[in-house]
Scaffold this active site. Sequence first.
Site, PDB file in Angstrom:
ATOM      1  CB  ALA A   1     -10.370  27.619  44.016  1.00 49.73           C
TER       2      ALA A   1
ATOM      3  N   GLY B   1     -16.178  27.988  44.718  1.00 50.08           N
ATOM      4  CA  GLY B   1     -16.287  26.607  44.268  1.00 50.08           C
ATOM      5  C   GLY B   1     -17.009  25.713  45.251  1.00 50.08           C
TER       6      GLY B   1
ATOM      7  CD  GLU C   1     -18.543  27.784  40.873  1.00 48.19           C
ATOM      8  OE1 GLU C   1     -18.754  28.279  39.753  1.00 48.19           O
ATOM      9  OE2 GLU C   1     -17.391  27.656  41.342  1.00 48.19           O
TER      10      GLU C   1
ATOM     11  CD  GLU D   1     -16.392  32.098  42.339  1.00 41.74           C
ATOM     12  OE1 GLU D   1     -16.479  30.876  42.475  1.00 41.74           O
ATOM     13  OE2 GLU D   1     -17.326  32.887  42.630  1.00 41.74           O
TER      14      GLU D   1
END
Length: 266
Positions: A72, A117, A120, A140
């Site tokens: 992110a 992310g 992910e 995270e």
Amino acid sequence: MSEERFGEFVLVRRHEQGHVAELVLDRPGAMNAVSTGMARSLAGACAALAEDRDVRVVVLTSSHERAFCVGADLKERNSFSDADLVRQRPVARGAYTGVLELPGPTVAAVHGFALGGGFELALSCDVIVADRTAVVGLPEVSVGVIPGGGGTQLLPRRVGAARAAELIFTARRVEAAEARELGLVDELVEEGRDREAALALASRIAANSPVGLRAAKRALRLGHGLDLSAGLEVEDAAWRSVAFSGDRAEGVAAFNEKRRPNWPGE
């Protein structure tokens, strides 16, 4: 090969032969950090690819030399109010679910950093090819959140609950050799060869029936975690969806005639 840009930071390349599309993360100035705009573009690109029946396999790649995706965009997030974060959440989720829900097989080509992310996005693919520079992880909790792009659900499906817990709770980064040993990535190749190897794998996959590929992926995804009896019912439903298809008829005919099939894709 044709190219289509979705927003400023996402590029789709449709390779002329082999029915393979390349979904390129193209925000090199930020090591492909996923901003709101980039997330929206990823979701849009995935929606277009899902509707393109000529595309049998999607390869997720990066234009940055040293990173797949660092996760992110925390610089953007730092400016958010709580209300901004609430509004941005469905946009962010749309990027990850867009990749996850692509109907055909997906392959991630990972080099350098694939963190948060970014990892992910790779986990949302069916197969992960990485080169020896890859560093993956879900850090995270070290910044006060949790993996929110599917990581808490996708990682244990790959490596088991206890291993996933250790990796998520420690927020540690895992280098390529250990990542392959733990099953965080599926194929490890020499430095700089991740894209080449992923595209080659995609071409081999795409030679097969598109109807069969989509049904097999659906059975794999829906059956995971079910008891055996329920899983076999999922498989039977997927079999019935292909058993009377044009692809099945062509595949059987081509086998008997000792030729390569010309898949109708329906």
